[in-house]
Design a protein around this motif. Sequence first.
Motif, PDB file in Angstrom:
ATOM      1  N   ARG A 118      -1.982  12.591 -13.872  1.00  0.00           N
ATOM      2  CA  ARG A 118      -2.471  11.244 -13.559  1.00  0.00           C
ATOM      3  C   ARG A 118      -3.763  11.377 -12.764  1.00  0.00           C
ATOM      4  NH1 ARG A 118       0.774   6.303 -10.450  1.00  0.00           N
ATOM      5  NH2 ARG A 118      -1.068   4.995 -10.069  1.00  0.00           N
ATOM      6  N   VAL A 119      -4.839  10.831 -13.310  1.00  0.00           N
ATOM      7  CA  VAL A 119      -6.130  10.875 -12.635  1.00  0.00           C
ATOM      8  C   VAL A 119      -6.116   9.860 -11.495  1.00  0.00           C
ATOM      9  CG1 VAL A 119      -8.637  10.737 -12.915  1.00  0.00           C
ATOM     10  CG2 VAL A 119      -7.206  11.497 -14.830  1.00  0.00           C
ATOM     11  N   GLU A 179       2.696  30.773 -19.122  1.00  0.00           N
ATOM     12  CA  GLU A 179       1.958  30.226 -17.987  1.00  0.00           C
ATOM     13  C   GLU A 179       0.489  30.554 -18.157  1.00  0.00           C
ATOM     14  OE1 GLU A 179       3.457  31.366 -14.254  1.00  0.00           O
ATOM     15  OE2 GLU A 179       5.478  30.601 -14.601  1.00  0.00           O
ATOM     16  N   MET A 180      -0.335  29.493 -18.129  1.00  0.00           N
ATOM     17  CA  MET A 180      -1.781  29.660 -18.234  1.00  0.00           C
ATOM     18  C   MET A 180      -2.399  29.247 -16.913  1.00  0.00           C
ATOM     19  SD  MET A 180      -2.064  30.851 -21.229  1.00  0.00           S
ATOM     20  CE  MET A 180      -3.846  30.789 -21.369  1.00  0.00           C
ATOM     21  N   LYS A 181      -2.428  30.144 -15.972  1.00  0.00           N
ATOM     22  CA  LYS A 181      -2.911  29.830 -14.637  1.00  0.00           C
ATOM     23  C   LYS A 181      -4.409  29.555 -14.658  1.00  0.00           C
ATOM     24  CE  LYS A 181       0.634  32.525 -12.264  1.00  0.00           C
ATOM     25  NZ  LYS A 181       0.903  33.616 -11.304  1.00  0.00           N
ATOM     26  N   GLY A 182      -4.781  28.520 -13.892  1.00  0.00           N
ATOM     27  CA  GLY A 182      -6.200  28.223 -13.759  1.00  0.00           C
ATOM     28  C   GLY A 182      -6.808  27.557 -14.991  1.00  0.00           C
ATOM     29  N   MET A 183      -5.960  27.051 -15.912  1.00  0.00           N
ATOM     30  CA  MET A 183      -6.514  26.464 -17.129  1.00  0.00           C
ATOM     31  C   MET A 183      -7.010  25.054 -16.897  1.00  0.00           C
ATOM     32  SD  MET A 183      -6.704  28.643 -19.362  1.00  0.00           S
ATOM     33  CE  MET A 183      -7.305  27.423 -20.542  1.00  0.00           C
ATOM     34  N   ARG A 184      -6.491  24.364 -15.897  1.00  0.00           N
ATOM     35  CA  ARG A 184      -6.935  22.990 -15.695  1.00  0.00           C
ATOM     36  C   ARG A 184      -8.284  22.980 -14.991  1.00  0.00           C
ATOM     37  NH1 ARG A 184      -7.621  19.388 -12.013  1.00  0.00           N
ATOM     38  NH2 ARG A 184      -8.040  17.344 -12.869  1.00  0.00           N
ATOM     39  N   ASP A 201     -10.189  14.145  -9.291  1.00  0.00           N
ATOM     40  CA  ASP A 201      -8.883  14.575  -8.822  1.00  0.00           C
ATOM     41  C   ASP A 201      -7.776  14.048  -9.740  1.00  0.00           C
ATOM     42  OD1 ASP A 201     -10.044  15.839  -6.674  1.00  0.00           O
ATOM     43  OD2 ASP A 201      -9.776  14.146  -5.307  1.00  0.00           O
ATOM     44  N   ALA A 202      -6.815  14.902 -10.005  1.00  0.00           N
ATOM     45  CA  ALA A 202      -5.663  14.524 -10.810  1.00  0.00           C
ATOM     46  C   ALA A 202      -4.450  15.282 -10.280  1.00  0.00           C
ATOM     47  CB  ALA A 202      -5.887  14.834 -12.287  1.00  0.00           C
ATOM     48  N   VAL A 203      -3.303  14.654 -10.371  1.00  0.00           N
ATOM     49  CA  VAL A 203      -2.066  15.283  -9.908  1.00  0.00           C
ATOM     50  C   VAL A 203      -1.105  15.388 -11.090  1.00  0.00           C
ATOM     51  CG1 VAL A 203      -2.303  14.510  -7.531  1.00  0.00           C
ATOM     52  CG2 VAL A 203      -1.126  13.055  -9.184  1.00  0.00           C
ATOM     53  N   GLU A 204      -0.369  16.500 -11.145  1.00  0.00           N
ATOM     54  CA  GLU A 204       0.623  16.644 -12.199  1.00  0.00           C
ATOM     55  C   GLU A 204       1.807  15.728 -11.905  1.00  0.00           C
ATOM     56  OE1 GLU A 204       2.967  20.156 -14.705  1.00  0.00           O
ATOM     57  OE2 GLU A 204       1.632  20.677 -13.026  1.00  0.00           O
ATOM     58  N   ASP A 212      -2.002  18.963 -22.617  1.00  0.00           N
ATOM     59  CA  ASP A 212      -1.976  18.118 -21.424  1.00  0.00           C
ATOM     60  C   ASP A 212      -2.232  16.665 -21.792  1.00  0.00           C
ATOM     61  OD1 ASP A 212      -1.624  20.427 -19.967  1.00  0.00           O
ATOM     62  OD2 ASP A 212      -3.753  20.630 -19.457  1.00  0.00           O
ATOM     63  N   LEU A 213      -1.356  15.815 -21.314  1.00  0.00           N
ATOM     64  CA  LEU A 213      -1.531  14.375 -21.454  1.00  0.00           C
ATOM     65  C   LEU A 213      -2.070  13.842 -20.131  1.00  0.00           C
ATOM     66  CD1 LEU A 213      -1.157  11.674 -22.945  1.00  0.00           C
ATOM     67  CD2 LEU A 213       1.194  11.635 -22.072  1.00  0.00           C
ATOM     68  N   TYR A 214      -3.246  13.246 -20.182  1.00  0.00           N
ATOM     69  CA  TYR A 214      -3.864  12.662 -18.992  1.00  0.00           C
ATOM     70  C   TYR A 214      -3.732  11.146 -19.040  1.00  0.00           C
ATOM     71  CZ  TYR A 214      -6.083  16.925 -17.270  1.00  0.00           C
ATOM     72  OH  TYR A 214      -6.310  18.181 -16.740  1.00  0.00           O
ATOM     73  N   TYR A 215      -3.459  10.575 -17.882  1.00  0.00           N
ATOM     74  CA  TYR A 215      -3.468   9.127 -17.739  1.00  0.00           C
ATOM     75  C   TYR A 215      -4.582   8.733 -16.777  1.00  0.00           C
ATOM     76  CZ  TYR A 215       0.608   7.716 -20.412  1.00  0.00           C
ATOM     77  OH  TYR A 215       1.466   7.419 -21.436  1.00  0.00           O
ATOM     78  N   ARG A 216      -5.468   7.875 -17.247  1.00  0.00           N
ATOM     79  CA  ARG A 216      -6.571   7.397 -16.399  1.00  0.00           C
ATOM     80  C   ARG A 216      -6.336   5.932 -16.056  1.00  0.00           C
ATOM     81  NH1 ARG A 216     -10.870   5.056 -19.653  1.00  0.00           N
ATOM     82  NH2 ARG A 216     -10.327   5.068 -21.875  1.00  0.00           N
TER      83      ARG A 216
END
Length: 280
Positions: free
Chosen positions: A12-13, A275-280, A142-145, A199-203
Amino acid sequence: MQVELAEERIYRVADRFSLEHAEGRAWAKRVEAFGALARVAGLFNQPKDDDFAVVYRERRLQPFWRVAVSTATAYERRRSYAVPVAPEVRQVAVDGRTLVAVNGAISFDGLESCREEARREVFVDGLSKQATPALAAYLQHDAVETDAQTLAKATAEGMVVVPPQAKASMVVRDVVAAAIGKIDADTVTEELVRVEAIDLYYRPIHAFRYRRADKEAVVEFDAVTGEARVGGDTFEQYLGKALEPRFLLDVGAETLNFVVPGANLAKLIIVKGMEMKGMR
């Protein structure tokens, strides 16, 4: 072929502008929202605030997808090589072999060892289902999981959470299909497809519907970019409805089976949840 699938995630952005700020910016565009004739009329007869009424306010989260795919393919193939030589050359000794010149060239066979790597990152509007590169700009904020349960709580507080019309499996299938290129090979020694991000983002969007006389119009305000635009839409049909959590969990072996020529499930090695660390 080995396929590595990242876990699906929801982000969520964060809002950068308040609802009060959004309403003020939207109010400034209320005349424009009713079209060109209303704007022209306003030049000669300035409309009064009482001419407009806010009949609906909407706080909503609007979806888009980010899918990142990388591929690596190693293969071998036999090829014949023709090397030009001077006109007077009749034969050439190479590594204990004698190569006869024909038509000004010597030829020999060789085994090529090849490797191709590629990566694609695609942003897809969750409603129109169209690839929209401009959506990448939201990743700078900024976005939070989050998860479906947390979003369900937001709906209980009056937030409209719009479900994506583009499903994860469809988006991943299309991106992987575009990433897998044709190769000219005799033997394939390695095939790797890594779906690095699903990844699904919500703005956040604020929408205001105005009524003037017998007409209505909508102004949308992007709570991240600060952009206000007319001609938008509202989504009352989702008001108070919780997000269905299963819609994200639809990417699996069957999805990739459709885009791998000649493959069946027995030929695919699926590694889920890497696990793909640092991908975001």
